[in-house]
Design a protein around this motif. Structure first.
Motif, short mmCIF file in Angstrom:
data_model
loop_
_atom_site.label_atom_id
_atom_site.label_comp_id
_atom_site.label_asym_id
_atom_site.label_seq_id
_atom_site.Cartn_x
_atom_site.Cartn_y
_atom_site.Cartn_z
N ALA A 1 3.59 -8.86 -10.03
CA ALA A 1 3.21 -9.07 -11.43
C ALA A 1 1.86 -8.41 -11.72
N GLY A 2 0.92 -8.57 -10.80
CA GLY A 2 -0.38 -7.94 -10.97
C GLY A 2 -0.30 -6.43 -10.98
N GLN A 3 0.56 -5.88 -10.12
CA GLN A 3 0.74 -4.43 -10.11
C GLN A 3 1.32 -3.93 -11.43
N MET A 4 2.27 -4.69 -11.98
CA MET A 4 2.87 -4.31 -13.26
C MET A 4 1.83 -4.36 -14.37
N GLU A 5 1.06 -5.45 -14.41
CA GLU A 5 0.00 -5.58 -15.41
C GLU A 5 -1.01 -4.43 -15.29
N ASP A 6 -1.32 -4.08 -14.06
CA ASP A 6 -2.29 -3.01 -13.81
C ASP A 6 -1.78 -1.68 -14.36
N LEU B 1 0.83 -1.21 0.00
CA LEU B 1 0.00 0.00 0.00
C LEU B 1 0.87 1.26 0.00
N ILE B 2 1.94 1.24 0.79
CA ILE B 2 2.86 2.39 0.81
C ILE B 2 3.39 2.65 -0.59
N HIS B 3 3.82 1.60 -1.28
CA HIS B 3 4.38 1.75 -2.62
C HIS B 3 3.31 2.05 -3.66
N ASP B 4 2.13 1.47 -3.50
CA ASP B 4 1.02 1.77 -4.43
C ASP B 4 0.68 3.26 -4.44
N ASP B 5 0.78 3.88 -3.28
CA ASP B 5 0.38 5.28 -3.14
C ASP B 5 1.40 6.26 -3.69
N LEU B 6 2.59 5.80 -4.01
CA LEU B 6 3.68 6.69 -4.43
C LEU B 6 3.34 7.44 -5.72
N PRO B 7 3.93 8.61 -5.91
CA PRO B 7 3.67 9.39 -7.13
C PRO B 7 3.93 8.61 -8.42
N ALA B 8 4.90 7.72 -8.41
CA ALA B 8 5.22 6.95 -9.61
C ALA B 8 4.19 5.88 -9.91
N MET B 9 3.32 5.61 -8.92
CA MET B 9 2.30 4.58 -9.14
C MET B 9 0.91 5.22 -9.13
N ASP B 10 0.15 5.11 -8.04
CA ASP B 10 -1.21 5.66 -8.04
C ASP B 10 -1.27 7.13 -7.63
N ASP B 11 -0.19 7.63 -7.03
CA ASP B 11 -0.10 9.04 -6.63
C ASP B 11 -1.30 9.46 -5.77
N ASP B 12 -1.53 8.71 -4.69
CA ASP B 12 -2.64 9.00 -3.78
C ASP B 12 -2.16 9.81 -2.58
N ASP B 13 -3.04 10.66 -2.08
CA ASP B 13 -2.71 11.51 -0.94
C ASP B 13 -3.30 11.00 0.37
N ILE B 14 -4.36 10.18 0.27
CA ILE B 14 -5.05 9.72 1.47
C ILE B 14 -5.10 8.20 1.48
N ARG B 15 -4.81 7.61 2.62
CA ARG B 15 -4.90 6.16 2.81
C ARG B 15 -5.39 5.92 4.24
N ILE C 1 -5.14 -9.67 -13.90
CA ILE C 1 -4.51 -8.63 -13.06
C ILE C 1 -4.85 -8.86 -11.60
N HIS C 2 -6.13 -9.07 -11.31
CA HIS C 2 -6.56 -9.10 -9.92
C HIS C 2 -6.36 -10.45 -9.24
N ALA D 1 3.83 -15.55 -3.72
CA ALA D 1 2.56 -14.83 -3.72
C ALA D 1 2.75 -13.32 -3.82
N SER D 2 3.83 -12.81 -3.25
CA SER D 2 4.03 -11.37 -3.18
C SER D 2 4.97 -10.81 -4.24
N GLY D 3 5.71 -11.66 -4.91
CA GLY D 3 6.77 -11.20 -5.81
C GLY D 3 6.38 -11.08 -7.27
N GLY D 4 7.36 -11.27 -8.12
CA GLY D 4 7.22 -11.02 -9.55
C GLY D 4 6.36 -12.02 -10.29
#
Length: 293
Positions: free
Chosen positions: A154-159, A81-95, A175-176, A146-149
């Motif tokens: 892998a799902g995050q990359m596909e997304d 979640l920390i990495h998903d929210d990063l500007p390079a990914m989803d660029d979210d401000d609230i979690r 993806i999901h 389960a968590s890796g490539g």
């Protein structure tokens, strides 16, 4: 508070206390530890660890043997979640109703906090004196997969590659199955592994594991369209803003609900065949399919 909500709350408290203890017990640079604790203390439903422990309970196993694995699983989810929210990914401000990690600290610190939680997850499993060496090797291997490539990453990359594109329902499912489903699947399969069920029960639990991520994600997509931002803890409509394909976008809202119900039916049938249809595990799966946050 009804009995099931109390069940969830009690387990959430146990998991929270153990997570805080794991992060605080090691000597990290102060700012790094602060950033790790910031995202851990943001709370969350702790669905993945509770799912693992509920699986063990349903199979009559001593569920306390699963505590370290449950916490490791939640550490990986929190890092993602920390990495998903990063500007390079989803660029979210609230979690979870508060500023995302990179907003509260900075981008570099958020990346390192996520890295530290990821690697700590494997450390806590290997240091658990209640697990055999064989169990540790199996659990670390399966959690890595389960968590890796070949799983969540892998799902995050596909997304990310599918943003701003029209994709088929089969691609969205792929993806999901990886991005959301693999950690949820691990929760069930790891709980089953530590419980030594019959071959039939294991087979039926594996079927549940295979559809649970899709149930969870479709409900997530529905909430992103029709949910309440206050309850969810993040803005609704973020998938549309980020040009992500979702089940309601491809199938329509009615189609998405119908798709989810088909997977719920598969899970219910397997719960019955596995002999665990009147347990907290079955109630938890029901909750995941109808949650409002």
């Amino acid at each position: 508070m009804d009995s099931f909500k109390k069940y969830l709350t009690d387990y959430q408290q146990i998991i929270n206390e153990m997570l805080f203890s794991y992060v605080r017990d090691y000597t990290y640079p102060g700012r790094l530890q602060e950033a790790m604790l910031y995202s851990i203390e943001a709370g969350g439903k702790r669905i993945r660890p509770v799912l693992l422990l509920s699986t063990m309970e349903a199979l009559g196993a001593q569920h306390t043997r699963g505590y370290s694995v449950a916490c490791a699983l939640e550490m990986i989810h929190t890092y993602s979640l920390i990495h998903d929210d990063l500007p390079a990914m989803d660029d979210d401000d609230i979690r979870r109703g508060q500023a995302t990690n990179h907003q509260a600290f900075d981008e570099a610190t958020a990346i390192l906090a996520g890295d530290a939680l990821l690697t700590l997850s494997f450390q806590v499993i290997t240091e658990d004196v209640n697990l055999t060496s064989e169990e540790k090797v199996y659990l670390v291997r399966e959690l890595s997969k389960a968590s890796g490539g070949t799983g969540m990453v892998a799902g995050q990359m596909e997304d990310m590659l599918s943003e701003n594109k029209q994709i088929s329902i089969d691609v969205l499912k792929s993806i999901h199955v990886n991005k959301t489903g693999r950690l949820l699947s691990f929760a069930i399969t790891a709980g089953a592994y530590l419980s030594h069920p019959s071959d039939q029960s294991l087979g039926e639990l594996t079927k549940i594991a295979n559809v649970l991520g899709l149930i969870f994600q479709i409900q997530d997509d529905i909430l992103d369209v029709a949910g309440d931002a206050g309850a969810i803890g993040k803005p609704v409509g973020s998938d549309e803003v980020n040009s992500k394909s979702t089940y309601p976008k491809i199938l329509g809202m009615e189609g998405a609900i119908k798709e989810k119900e088909q997977y719920v039916d598969i899970a219910l049938q397997s719960l019955d065949k596995a002999g665990v249809n009147a347990t907290s595990l079955s109630r938890l799966i029901g909750y995941l399919s109808s949650r409002d946050r």
